[in-house]
Design an enzyme around this catalytic site. Structure first.
Site, PDB file in Angstrom:
ATOM      1  N   GLU A  62      32.313  29.774 -13.205  1.00 56.03           N
ATOM      2  CA  GLU A  62      33.302  28.896 -12.566  1.00 56.03           C
ATOM      3  C   GLU A  62      33.094  27.450 -13.014  1.00 56.03           C
ATOM      4  OE1 GLU A  62      32.796  27.162  -8.789  1.00 56.03           O
ATOM      5  OE2 GLU A  62      31.160  28.498  -8.224  1.00 56.03           O
ATOM      6  N   LYS A  87      26.743  30.007   0.514  1.00 54.22           N
ATOM      7  CA  LYS A  87      26.037  28.736   0.696  1.00 54.22           C
ATOM      8  C   LYS A  87      25.545  28.578   2.126  1.00 54.22           C
ATOM      9  CE  LYS A  87      29.181  27.008  -1.412  1.00 54.22           C
ATOM     10  NZ  LYS A  87      30.245  26.559  -2.243  1.00 54.22           N
ATOM     11  N   VAL A 136      35.339  29.999  -6.882  1.00 45.15           N
ATOM     12  CA  VAL A 136      35.029  31.428  -7.006  1.00 45.15           C
ATOM     13  C   VAL A 136      36.325  32.247  -6.985  1.00 45.15           C
ATOM     14  CG1 VAL A 136      33.961  33.396  -5.824  1.00 45.15           C
ATOM     15  CG2 VAL A 136      32.694  31.244  -6.077  1.00 45.15           C
TER      16      VAL A 136
HETATM   17  N1  PSU Z   1      28.479  27.215  -5.255  1.00 37.42           N
HETATM   18  C1  PSU Z   1      27.754  26.125  -5.560  1.00 37.42           C
HETATM   19  N2  PSU Z   1      28.383  24.927  -5.634  1.00 37.42           N
HETATM   20  C2  PSU Z   1      29.752  24.823  -5.439  1.00 37.42           C
HETATM   21  C3  PSU Z   1      30.520  25.982  -5.130  1.00 37.42           C
HETATM   22  C4  PSU Z   1      29.825  27.150  -5.045  1.00 37.42           C
HETATM   23  O1  PSU Z   1      26.529  26.226  -5.747  1.00 37.42           O
HETATM   24  O2  PSU Z   1      30.291  23.734  -5.556  1.00 37.42           O
HETATM   25  C5  PSU Z   1      32.040  25.924  -4.949  1.00 37.42           C
HETATM   26  C6  PSU Z   1      32.618  27.259  -5.421  1.00 37.42           C
HETATM   27  O3  PSU Z   1      33.587  26.965  -6.376  1.00 37.42           O
HETATM   28  C7  PSU Z   1      33.221  27.879  -4.186  1.00 37.42           C
HETATM   29  C8  PSU Z   1      33.689  26.667  -3.462  1.00 37.42           C
HETATM   30  O4  PSU Z   1      34.249  28.789  -4.494  1.00 37.42           O
HETATM   31  O5  PSU Z   1      32.562  25.777  -3.625  1.00 37.42           O
HETATM   32  C9  PSU Z   1      34.043  26.966  -2.027  1.00 37.42           C
HETATM   33  O6  PSU Z   1      34.849  25.941  -1.526  1.00 37.42           O
HETATM   34  P1  PSU Z   1      35.704  26.173  -0.184  1.00 37.42           P
HETATM   35  O7  PSU Z   1      34.688  26.347   0.898  1.00 37.42           O
HETATM   36  O8  PSU Z   1      36.522  24.903  -0.030  1.00 37.42           O
HETATM   37  O9  PSU Z   1      36.559  27.387  -0.416  1.00 37.42           O
END
Ligand code: PSU
Ligand code: MN
Length: 302
Positions: free
Chosen positions: A24, A158, A105
């Site tokens: 990604e 996360k 993702v």
């Molecule tokens: N994992 C990491 N750092 C990130 C992300 C994932 O270690 O920045 C990103 C990924 O792209 C994931 C996104 O899909 O954060 C999720 O964001 P949201 O909670 O707004 O969907």
């Protein structure tokens, strides 16, 4: 079908039916500061090559969906300001309007599937945010795992998230959540957590076999492989949890909402840990990339 713009390296790999791992780009533009984001992106790509597969970093540039970036494109993206963060909801509009954006993702899974790439490595997926009972903030990554048949390798979700609720939603959506090589789920910066994994596998071959069987059953949707950060590099939950709570209360105080939440928390935790969270994040992404390369090889051999 949409036009895909393959890098020369990925184009050659597709023709040769060589193993490919998707990556990604949101982690580059919104997940890590410059220059560590660029250095990490390069290291991760090289890790995949060293493990006998080909990396395909995915991003939208000037309205084109790129599957694999040249080093110049990668470096450009890492330094560009104002890059959009593209999830399932944003991808088509960015492409149709000639925009530039980094794929989360969810969006990377969509692009990988369109390109015929079956495995994808990241840091950790998005999920149910803490306080979601009030904010309703649940990442589109979860729904994407229910829809799109790509194997996602992450260090779990996360740890800034409400992990128990995240695992519950994935169970409801019928997504196989598989701990790699241990009985409990990892928690991103921490190699283990109190949460028992619903499923466990111990080799890339087993993962490839599970993928093939799910396909044979005609089930849509992906697999989530939860690969623990090596113990030597982890930040134990007892150390990181108070820091996460501090970052969350700062986000609340500053009225951070929506797409900004995840990038804000990651950067606040970076400051509060004096960079240690980033060091661990880099280690775990590289660890995931190596496992994903092994899975890509097992899928190609099957
Ligand atoms: N994992 C990491 N750092 C990130 C992300 C994932 O270690 O920045 C990103 C990924 O792209 C994931 C996104 O899909 O954060 C999720 O964001 P949201 O909670 O707004 O969907
Ligand atoms: Mn969200």
């Amino acid at each position: 079908m949409i036009d895909l713009h393959f890098s020369p390296e990925v184009q050659a790999a597709l023709q040769a039916k060589a193993p490919i791992v998707a990556l990604e780009s949101t982690i580059i533009t919104h997940g890590m500061p410059f220059p560590q984001n660029m250095e990490t992106a390069r290291l991760v790509e090289q890790d995949i090559r060293d493990c006998g597969a080909v990396p395909a970093t995915i991003a939208v540039m000037d309205g084109r969906l790129h599957i694999g970036l040249t080093d110049t494109q990668l470096a450009g993206l890492a330094q560009a300001g104002n890059v959009q963060k593209l999830s399932r909801a944003d991808l088509a509009l960015c492409l149709s309007s000639g925009g530039t954006g980094a794929t989360t993702v969810a969006a990377t899974m969509i692009a990988a599937k369109a390109a015929g790439i079956r495995v994808f490595a990241t840091g950790g997926i998005g999920g149910v945010h803490r306080g979601a009972d009030q904010s309703f903030d649940i990442s589109a990554d979860l729904q994407e795992l229910a829809e799109t048949e790509v194997i996602v390798v992450g260090a779990g979700a996360k740890a800034i998230l409400d992990l128990p609720k995240t695992w519950e939603v994935l169970e409801t959506l019928g997504v196989p959540v598989i701990a790699y090589g241990q009985d409990n789920l990892p928690a991103f910066w921490s190699s283990s957590s109190a949460h028992k994994a619903p499923l466990r596998l111990d080799s890339p071959e087993q993962i490839a076999a599970a993928y093939a069987m799910r396909k044979a059953l005609g089930l849509k949707g992906g697999h989530l492989i939860c690969n623990p950060i090596p113990k030597a590099d982890e930040i134990p939950e007892t150390e990181i949890n108070p820091i996460i709570r501090q970052a969350l209360s700062d986000a609340e105080a500053q009225g951070i909402r929506g797409k900004e939440v995840t990038p804000f928390l990651l950067s606040r935790i970076y400051d509060l840990t004096k960079g240690r969270s980033l060091t661990a994040n880099i280690v775990l992404v590289r660890n995931n990339a190596r496992l994903a390369a092994g899975i890509a090889q097992a899928l190609s051999a099957a």
